[in-house]
Design an enzyme around this catalytic site. Structure first.
Site, PDB file in Angstrom:
ATOM      1  N   THR A  21       0.819  -1.214   0.000  1.00  0.00           N
ATOM      2  CA  THR A  21       0.000   0.000   0.000  1.00  0.00           C
ATOM      3  C   THR A  21       0.854   1.265   0.000  1.00  0.00           C
ATOM      4  O   THR A  21       0.502   2.260  -0.642  1.00  0.00           O
ATOM      5  CB  THR A  21      -0.931   0.024   1.227  1.00  0.00           C
ATOM      6  OG1 THR A  21      -0.141  -0.099   2.418  1.00  0.00           O
ATOM      7  CG2 THR A  21      -1.923  -1.109   1.168  1.00  0.00           C
ATOM      8  N   VAL A  22       2.001   1.229   0.691  1.00  0.00           N
ATOM      9  CA  VAL A  22       2.853   2.418   0.739  1.00  0.00           C
ATOM     10  C   VAL A  22       3.598   2.602  -0.574  1.00  0.00           C
ATOM     11  O   VAL A  22       3.635   3.712  -1.130  1.00  0.00           O
ATOM     12  CB  VAL A  22       3.838   2.343   1.913  1.00  0.00           C
ATOM     13  CG1 VAL A  22       4.785   3.543   1.894  1.00  0.00           C
ATOM     14  CG2 VAL A  22       3.091   2.300   3.233  1.00  0.00           C
ATOM     15  N   ARG A  53       7.314  -8.982  -4.799  1.00  0.00           N
ATOM     16  CA  ARG A  53       7.237 -10.444  -4.853  1.00  0.00           C
ATOM     17  C   ARG A  53       6.341 -10.955  -5.968  1.00  0.00           C
ATOM     18  O   ARG A  53       6.606 -11.990  -6.554  1.00  0.00           O
ATOM     19  CB  ARG A  53       6.738 -10.984  -3.504  1.00  0.00           C
ATOM     20  CG  ARG A  53       7.796 -10.957  -2.413  1.00  0.00           C
ATOM     21  CD  ARG A  53       7.285 -11.520  -1.110  1.00  0.00           C
ATOM     22  NE  ARG A  53       6.239 -10.688  -0.532  1.00  0.00           N
ATOM     23  CZ  ARG A  53       5.681 -10.893   0.657  1.00  0.00           C
ATOM     24  NH1 ARG A  53       6.060 -11.909   1.389  1.00  0.00           N
ATOM     25  NH2 ARG A  53       4.759 -10.073   1.123  1.00  0.00           N
ATOM     26  N   VAL A 141       8.728   6.836  11.456  1.00  0.00           N
ATOM     27  CA  VAL A 141       8.128   7.187  12.749  1.00  0.00           C
ATOM     28  C   VAL A 141       6.893   8.052  12.527  1.00  0.00           C
ATOM     29  O   VAL A 141       6.983   9.132  11.950  1.00  0.00           O
ATOM     30  CB  VAL A 141       9.131   7.938  13.654  1.00  0.00           C
ATOM     31  CG1 VAL A 141       8.455   8.363  14.956  1.00  0.00           C
ATOM     32  CG2 VAL A 141      10.347   7.076  13.946  1.00  0.00           C
ATOM     33  N   GLU A 199      -2.972  -6.239  12.259  1.00  0.00           N
ATOM     34  CA  GLU A 199      -2.578  -7.370  11.422  1.00  0.00           C
ATOM     35  C   GLU A 199      -3.212  -8.660  11.957  1.00  0.00           C
ATOM     36  O   GLU A 199      -3.683  -8.733  13.094  1.00  0.00           O
ATOM     37  CB  GLU A 199      -1.056  -7.519  11.434  1.00  0.00           C
ATOM     38  CG  GLU A 199      -0.301  -6.292  10.944  1.00  0.00           C
ATOM     39  CD  GLU A 199      -0.442  -6.081   9.443  1.00  0.00           C
ATOM     40  OE1 GLU A 199      -0.812  -7.036   8.734  1.00  0.00           O
ATOM     41  OE2 GLU A 199      -0.190  -4.947   8.998  1.00  0.00           O
ATOM     42  N   ASP A 210       6.321  -2.322  18.039  1.00  0.00           N
ATOM     43  CA  ASP A 210       6.293  -1.266  17.022  1.00  0.00           C
ATOM     44  C   ASP A 210       6.602   0.085  17.662  1.00  0.00           C
ATOM     45  O   ASP A 210       7.419   0.864  17.148  1.00  0.00           O
ATOM     46  CB  ASP A 210       4.919  -1.238  16.345  1.00  0.00           C
ATOM     47  CG  ASP A 210       4.774  -0.098  15.362  1.00  0.00           C
ATOM     48  OD1 ASP A 210       5.274  -0.225  14.228  1.00  0.00           O
ATOM     49  OD2 ASP A 210       4.170   0.932  15.720  1.00  0.00           O
ATOM     50  N   LYS A 214      10.050   2.736  17.177  1.00  0.00           N
ATOM     51  CA  LYS A 214       9.965   4.175  16.927  1.00  0.00           C
ATOM     52  C   LYS A 214      10.633   4.971  18.048  1.00  0.00           C
ATOM     53  O   LYS A 214      11.297   5.978  17.786  1.00  0.00           O
ATOM     54  CB  LYS A 214       8.496   4.579  16.778  1.00  0.00           C
ATOM     55  CG  LYS A 214       7.818   3.945  15.572  1.00  0.00           C
ATOM     56  CD  LYS A 214       6.311   4.166  15.605  1.00  0.00           C
ATOM     57  CE  LYS A 214       5.627   3.439  14.469  1.00  0.00           C
ATOM     58  NZ  LYS A 214       4.149   3.521  14.565  1.00  0.00           N
TER      59      LYS A 214
END
Length: 440
Positions: A21-22, A53, A141, A199, A210, A214
């Site tokens: 998506t990014v 991939r 971040v 997720e 996560d 950061k």
């Protein structure tokens, strides 16, 4: 000819590894805002090669004119790629191999990979310095919040004393919904996964990792040298119940998962933990999927910036902002200071800290329980500030009742000792829930 010395009239040619998506969002953004980006960068940004991939996957973008590499590392050897954009993710494997190869080849790298930077930041900073290859990571971040630029550039003249905030939108969303609906953690997590905010395996988010990645990056920037990631104390939110959020409200607080780092005279204090924050504090008002980064420095004082911490749009915007900096020839060293071989900062053990605490116990409903618990706290040198003992509903009979305690400021070591002893009391029927109270 390097990307930074190319003629300003020629496009900055990009090789993007990772088309999730990014990655797809970066391509869409560059195409949608081409005129604006060119005006601000002084030259066009042009994607010329990609790697992912699955070549056949429909990503909503046209890749027909781009060179495709099955092996992401081959992007480095493409003479027509000026800058590598790494959006694969993960601290090891293909992402690490690609970034290291690009820096060794002297090619600038833009990445959103927080885990890679948190775990391998010192080595990557050395490669960047040794090969004069910029490494930029605004998107690593807090997504759309310009946290990196604020710390590394906006506060470059100031001495930072403390940094942190709400660094994970998934946890913030879960805690917000639990507080507003009274639902338990498992129910809200399942709904959060259905909405795509968590997720299938949510452990990286809900167990605090996560946010810790950061925090390690922010602390490295704030204090001018990387942090030993494994030295951070990390807790998640699985132990927080809807009752805790309700009790916190009755006491005038909200519960947030915070990552906080401060440089004390005796060393670095850095941790990711759930915290009670005053309801009227600005950070308490940051709800849902939003993040907030707070800095405290000698001259600028306290600053807070808030925004969406993830998602294709905010993250793609941050990646492209870094690419604009490279196109302008504007770069800074990884940790905001000239690279040195000083050892990474080791965080102090949790027991070295001080704080006030919220303690929720489930105890037998009989006389003498409060006296037993109070005696343990007294013996450990922990002073009580207040106590809340909810009254069972009418006609409700239960052998176990909650007991909520709030302490005065005390040492973490004393509190840990007290909790260990309280757990051993026969009148305590479940593991205590202990949450630090942020008083600043």
């Amino acid at each position: 000819m390097s990307a930074l010395s190319s003629s300003s009239s020629s496009p900055l040619r990009l090789g993007i590894a990772g088309l999730g998506t990014v990655g797809a969002g970066v391509i869409k953004l560059i195409e949608a805002n081409a005129d604006l980006i060119s005006a601000r960068a002084g030259r066009a940004l042009k994607v010329v090669a990609v790697s992912a991939r699955n070549r056949k996957q429909d990503r909503g973008i046209c890749l027909d004119t781009l060179r495709w590499y099955d092996n992401a590392a081959d992007l480095v050897n493409d003479a027509e790629v000026d800058v590598i954009v790494e959006l694969i993710g993960g601290a090891e494997g293909t992402a690490r191999t690609l970034v290291e190869a690009a820096l060794k080849a002297g090619k600038p790298v833009v990445t959103a990979n927080k885990a890679l930077l948190a775990l391998h930041g010192p080595a990557l900073a050395k490669l960047s310095a040794d090969n004069a290859a910029p490494l930029l990571f605004e998107a690593a971040v807090a997504g759309g919040i310009p946290a990196i630029k604020t710390v590394r550039e906006g506060l470059a003249a100031d001495r930072l004393e403390r940094i942190g905030g709400i660094l994970n939108g998934t946890c913030n969303y879960i805690l917000t919904v639990m507080r507003e609906t009274g639902q338990d953690f498992a129910t809200v997590l399942a709904d959060t996964q259905k909405l795509g905010y968590a997720e299938a395996d949510p452990s990286t988010d809900v167990d605090g990792w996560d946010a810790a990645h950061k925090l390690a990056i922010l602390a490295g920037l704030a204090f001018g040298q990387p942090v030993v990631f494994d030295s951070l104390h990390v807790e998640g939110i699985r132990q927080i119940g809807s009752a805790d959020l309700d009790f916190a409200r009755k006491l005038g607080y909200r519960i947030k998962l915070l990552g906080l780092a401060s440089l004390r005279e005796d060393g670095l204090e850095a941790r990711v933990t759930p915290c009670l924050v005053r309801e009227d504090a600005p950070i308490a008002q940051v709800d849902g999927v939003f993040n907030a980064v707070v800095t405290e420095s000698a001259f600028a004082g306290r600053l807070m910036i808030e925004g969406r911490g993830a998602g294709a749009g905010p993250t793609a915007s941050a990646v492209t902002a870094d690419l604009i900096d490279i196109a302008r020839g504007k770069t800074v060293s990884v940790w905001g200071v000239e690279h040195s071989d000083k050892p990474a900062l080791q965080a102090l053990p949790l027991s070295a800290g001080k704080g006030a605490f919220y303690l929720r116990l489930l105890v037998e409903d009989r006389p003498g329980v409060i006296a037993d618990v109070s005696a343990v706290l007294r013996d450990c040198g922990v002073s009580l500030r207040s106590m809340l003992q909810p009254t069972p509903a009418r006609n409700e009979t239960t052998p176990h009742v909650p007991l909520i305690l709030v302490t005065h400021q005390t040492s973490e070591a004393a509190m840990q000792d007290a909790v260990t002893r309280i757990k051993a009391l026969s009148v305590v029927t479940a593991s205590p829930v202990v949450i630090r109270i942020e008083t600043d």
